[in-house]
Design a protein around this motif. Structure first.
Motif, PDB file in Angstrom:
ATOM      1  N   SER A 182      -5.538  81.617  51.159  1.00 16.66           N
ATOM      2  CA  SER A 182      -4.811  82.894  50.536  1.00 16.66           C
ATOM      3  C   SER A 182      -4.479  83.841  51.982  1.00 16.66           C
ATOM      4  CB  SER A 182      -5.758  83.770  49.626  1.00 16.66           C
ATOM      5  OG  SER A 182      -6.871  84.345  50.363  1.00 16.66           O
ATOM      6  N   VAL A 183      -3.679  84.563  51.459  1.00 20.92           N
ATOM      7  CA  VAL A 183      -3.191  85.705  52.484  1.00 20.92           C
ATOM      8  C   VAL A 183      -4.293  86.504  52.932  1.00 20.92           C
ATOM      9  CG1 VAL A 183      -1.538  87.457  52.969  1.00 20.92           C
ATOM     10  CG2 VAL A 183      -0.590  85.385  51.915  1.00 20.92           C
ATOM     11  N   ASN A 184      -4.832  87.030  51.889  1.00 21.43           N
ATOM     12  CA  ASN A 184      -6.203  87.969  52.172  1.00 21.43           C
ATOM     13  C   ASN A 184      -7.237  87.079  53.218  1.00 21.43           C
ATOM     14  OD1 ASN A 184      -7.457  90.236  51.214  1.00 21.43           O
ATOM     15  ND2 ASN A 184      -9.145  88.566  50.708  1.00 21.43           N
ATOM     16  N   ARG A 185      -7.520  85.854  52.843  1.00 17.72           N
ATOM     17  CA  ARG A 185      -8.326  85.308  53.862  1.00 17.72           C
ATOM     18  C   ARG A 185      -7.899  85.011  55.026  1.00 17.72           C
ATOM     19  NH1 ARG A 185     -13.829  83.525  54.298  1.00 17.72           N
ATOM     20  NH2 ARG A 185     -13.683  81.906  55.907  1.00 17.72           N
ATOM     21  N   TYR A 186      -6.354  84.692  55.137  1.00 16.39           N
ATOM     22  CA  TYR A 186      -5.935  84.814  56.584  1.00 16.39           C
ATOM     23  C   TYR A 186      -6.061  85.776  57.203  1.00 16.39           C
ATOM     24  CZ  TYR A 186      -2.067  83.908  60.063  1.00 16.39           C
ATOM     25  OH  TYR A 186      -1.281  83.750  61.012  1.00 16.39           O
ATOM     26  N   ILE A 187      -5.492  87.015  56.719  1.00 14.18           N
ATOM     27  CA  ILE A 187      -5.493  88.352  57.292  1.00 14.18           C
ATOM     28  C   ILE A 187      -7.106  88.753  57.963  1.00 14.18           C
ATOM     29  CG2 ILE A 187      -4.943  90.707  57.265  1.00 14.18           C
ATOM     30  CD1 ILE A 187      -2.656  89.027  57.577  1.00 14.18           C
ATOM     31  N   GLU A 188      -8.114  88.296  57.023  1.00  6.52           N
ATOM     32  CA  GLU A 188      -9.449  88.579  57.323  1.00  6.52           C
ATOM     33  C   GLU A 188      -9.752  88.027  58.499  1.00  6.52           C
ATOM     34  OE1 GLU A 188     -13.547  88.952  54.750  1.00  6.52           O
ATOM     35  OE2 GLU A 188     -12.096  87.804  53.869  1.00  6.52           O
ATOM     36  N   GLU A 189      -9.424  86.656  58.523  1.00  4.35           N
ATOM     37  CA  GLU A 189      -9.879  85.660  59.733  1.00  4.35           C
ATOM     38  C   GLU A 189      -9.066  86.349  60.940  1.00  4.35           C
ATOM     39  OE1 GLU A 189      -9.770  81.671  59.090  1.00  4.35           O
ATOM     40  OE2 GLU A 189     -11.068  81.597  57.439  1.00  4.35           O
ATOM     41  N   LEU A 190      -7.902  86.670  60.846  1.00  3.48           N
ATOM     42  CA  LEU A 190      -7.312  87.388  61.848  1.00  3.48           C
ATOM     43  C   LEU A 190      -7.985  88.406  62.682  1.00  3.48           C
ATOM     44  CD1 LEU A 190      -3.503  87.010  61.203  1.00  3.48           C
ATOM     45  CD2 LEU A 190      -4.664  85.533  62.962  1.00  3.48           C
ATOM     46  N   VAL A 191      -8.356  89.324  61.698  1.00  3.02           N
ATOM     47  CA  VAL A 191      -8.989  90.542  62.170  1.00  3.02           C
ATOM     48  C   VAL A 191     -10.477  90.121  62.868  1.00  3.02           C
ATOM     49  CG1 VAL A 191     -10.270  92.601  61.272  1.00  3.02           C
ATOM     50  CG2 VAL A 191      -7.770  92.009  60.626  1.00  3.02           C
ATOM     51  N   ARG A 192     -10.959  89.092  62.142  1.00  4.13           N
ATOM     52  CA  ARG A 192     -12.398  88.722  62.685  1.00  4.13           C
ATOM     53  C   ARG A 192     -12.178  88.182  64.012  1.00  4.13           C
ATOM     54  NH1 ARG A 192     -15.085  86.253  57.608  1.00  4.13           N
ATOM     55  NH2 ARG A 192     -15.783  88.066  56.666  1.00  4.13           N
ATOM     56  N   GLU A 215       3.388  81.887  54.957  1.00  2.19           N
ATOM     57  CA  GLU A 215       3.743  80.610  55.303  1.00  2.19           C
ATOM     58  C   GLU A 215       2.392  80.017  56.091  1.00  2.19           C
ATOM     59  OE1 GLU A 215       7.323  80.631  57.590  1.00  2.19           O
ATOM     60  OE2 GLU A 215       8.621  81.245  55.467  1.00  2.19           O
ATOM     61  N   ARG A 216       1.803  81.040  56.963  1.00  2.79           N
ATOM     62  CA  ARG A 216       0.884  80.569  57.762  1.00  2.79           C
ATOM     63  C   ARG A 216      -0.410  80.408  56.898  1.00  2.79           C
ATOM     64  NH1 ARG A 216       3.849  81.159  61.838  1.00  2.79           N
ATOM     65  NH2 ARG A 216       4.084  82.473  63.584  1.00  2.79           N
ATOM     66  N   ALA A 217      -0.747  81.196  55.979  1.00  2.00           N
ATOM     67  CA  ALA A 217      -1.880  81.398  55.311  1.00  2.00           C
ATOM     68  C   ALA A 217      -1.375  79.784  54.287  1.00  2.00           C
ATOM     69  CB  ALA A 217      -1.867  82.048  54.195  1.00  2.00           C
ATOM     70  N   GLU A 258       9.239  92.607  55.763  1.00  2.00           N
ATOM     71  CA  GLU A 258       9.307  91.560  54.937  1.00  2.00           C
ATOM     72  C   GLU A 258       9.237  90.092  55.757  1.00  2.00           C
ATOM     73  OE1 GLU A 258       9.140  88.728  52.025  1.00  2.00           O
ATOM     74  OE2 GLU A 258       9.300  90.921  51.643  1.00  2.00           O
ATOM     75  N   GLY A 259       9.705  90.243  56.918  1.00  2.00           N
ATOM     76  CA  GLY A 259       9.437  89.006  57.874  1.00  2.00           C
ATOM     77  C   GLY A 259       8.181  88.696  58.322  1.00  2.00           C
ATOM     78  N   THR A 260       7.203  89.746  58.473  1.00  2.00           N
ATOM     79  CA  THR A 260       5.889  89.769  58.566  1.00  2.00           C
ATOM     80  C   THR A 260       5.179  89.150  57.382  1.00  2.00           C
ATOM     81  OG1 THR A 260       5.909  91.409  60.399  1.00  2.00           O
ATOM     82  CG2 THR A 260       3.884  91.008  59.462  1.00  2.00           C
ATOM     83  N   ALA A 261       5.356  89.536  56.294  1.00  2.00           N
ATOM     84  CA  ALA A 261       4.656  89.298  55.276  1.00  2.00           C
ATOM     85  C   ALA A 261       4.903  87.698  54.757  1.00  2.00           C
ATOM     86  CB  ALA A 261       5.356  90.052  53.826  1.00  2.00           C
ATOM     87  N   GLN A 262       6.311  87.346  55.110  1.00  2.00           N
ATOM     88  CA  GLN A 262       6.749  85.959  54.881  1.00  2.00           C
ATOM     89  C   GLN A 262       6.065  84.991  55.959  1.00  2.00           C
ATOM     90  OE1 GLN A 262       8.183  84.613  52.181  1.00  2.00           O
ATOM     91  NE2 GLN A 262       8.069  82.624  53.027  1.00  2.00           N
ATOM     92  N   ALA A 263       5.818  85.480  56.975  1.00  2.00           N
ATOM     93  CA  ALA A 263       5.278  84.610  58.131  1.00  2.00           C
ATOM     94  C   ALA A 263       3.595  84.595  57.795  1.00  2.00           C
ATOM     95  CB  ALA A 263       5.253  85.199  59.325  1.00  2.00           C
ATOM     96  N   ALA A 264       3.172  85.377  57.223  1.00  2.00           N
ATOM     97  CA  ALA A 264       1.720  85.674  56.892  1.00  2.00           C
ATOM     98  C   ALA A 264       1.501  84.553  55.541  1.00  2.00           C
ATOM     99  CB  ALA A 264       1.274  86.974  56.545  1.00  2.00           C
ATOM    100  N   GLN A 284     -11.014  96.999  49.322  1.00  2.00           N
ATOM    101  CA  GLN A 284      -9.483  97.058  49.121  1.00  2.00           C
ATOM    102  C   GLN A 284      -8.822  97.467  50.088  1.00  2.00           C
ATOM    103  OE1 GLN A 284      -7.946  96.883  45.177  1.00  2.00           O
ATOM    104  NE2 GLN A 284      -5.689  97.147  45.968  1.00  2.00           N
ATOM    105  N   LEU A 285      -7.654  97.006  50.780  1.00  2.00           N
ATOM    106  CA  LEU A 285      -7.009  97.555  51.967  1.00  2.00           C
ATOM    107  C   LEU A 285      -5.635  97.418  51.740  1.00  2.00           C
ATOM    108  CD1 LEU A 285      -7.038  98.866  54.807  1.00  2.00           C
ATOM    109  CD2 LEU A 285      -7.280  96.765  55.639  1.00  2.00           C
ATOM    110  N   ASN A 286      -4.973  98.221  51.453  1.00  2.00           N
ATOM    111  CA  ASN A 286      -3.382  98.301  51.305  1.00  2.00           C
ATOM    112  C   ASN A 286      -2.567  98.553  52.476  1.00  2.00           C
ATOM    113  OD1 ASN A 286      -3.684  97.488  48.650  1.00  2.00           O
ATOM    114  ND2 ASN A 286      -4.131  99.714  48.215  1.00  2.00           N
ATOM    115  N   VAL A 287      -1.951  97.626  52.984  1.00  2.00           N
ATOM    116  CA  VAL A 287      -1.191  97.801  54.164  1.00  2.00           C
ATOM    117  C   VAL A 287       0.576  97.550  53.982  1.00  2.00           C
ATOM    118  CG1 VAL A 287      -2.810  97.093  55.824  1.00  2.00           C
ATOM    119  CG2 VAL A 287      -1.373  95.426  55.113  1.00  2.00           C
ATOM    120  N   ARG A 288       1.469  98.100  54.769  1.00  2.00           N
ATOM    121  CA  ARG A 288       2.706  97.998  54.539  1.00  2.00           C
ATOM    122  C   ARG A 288       3.429  97.127  55.796  1.00  2.00           C
ATOM    123  NH1 ARG A 288       5.154 100.596  50.506  1.00  2.00           N
ATOM    124  NH2 ARG A 288       3.736 102.238  49.324  1.00  2.00           N
ATOM    125  N   VAL A 289       3.954  96.042  55.647  1.00  2.00           N
ATOM    126  CA  VAL A 289       4.611  95.363  56.783  1.00  2.00           C
ATOM    127  C   VAL A 289       6.223  95.012  56.387  1.00  2.00           C
ATOM    128  CG1 VAL A 289       2.611  94.523  57.585  1.00  2.00           C
ATOM    129  CG2 VAL A 289       3.814  93.193  55.912  1.00  2.00           C
TER     130      VAL A 289
END
Length: 80
Positions: free
Chosen positions: A28-38, A20-22, A12-18, A5-10
């Motif tokens: 899921s947002v989790n999967r979306y972020i994981e793919e971006l990092v990869r 929407e894109r996910a 609200e605009g960044t969170a909403q964009a994540a 588990q990794l907790n990050v703070r962003v």
């Protein structure tokens, strides 16, 4: 693969964009972020290059017959 588990703070605009894109990608947002990092770490690009190299190795004889083994690095007439 174990998950951590990794907790990050962003903001609200960044969170909403994540979110929407996910959603647009059906994940899921989790999967979306994981793919971006990869992708950023080059894993996706590395996998693509390996697959392309395997493809070329498998079909090198077909390419040699079509384009001529002695023309390596050149583009045949009619294929430019």
């Amino acid at each position: 693969m174990a998950k951590t588990q990794l907790n990050v703070r962003v903001d609200e605009g960044t969170a909403q964009a994540a979110r929407e894109r996910a959603t647009a990608r059906g994940m899921s947002v989790n999967r979306y972020i994981e793919e971006l990092v990869r992708q950023d770490a080059g894993e996706v690009g590395h996998t693509f290059v390996e697959a392309a190299a395997d493809f070329m190795k498998q079909y090198e004889n077909v390419f040699a017959e079509e384009f001529g083994a002695d023309r390596e690095g050149t583009v045949p007439e009619g294929h430019r």
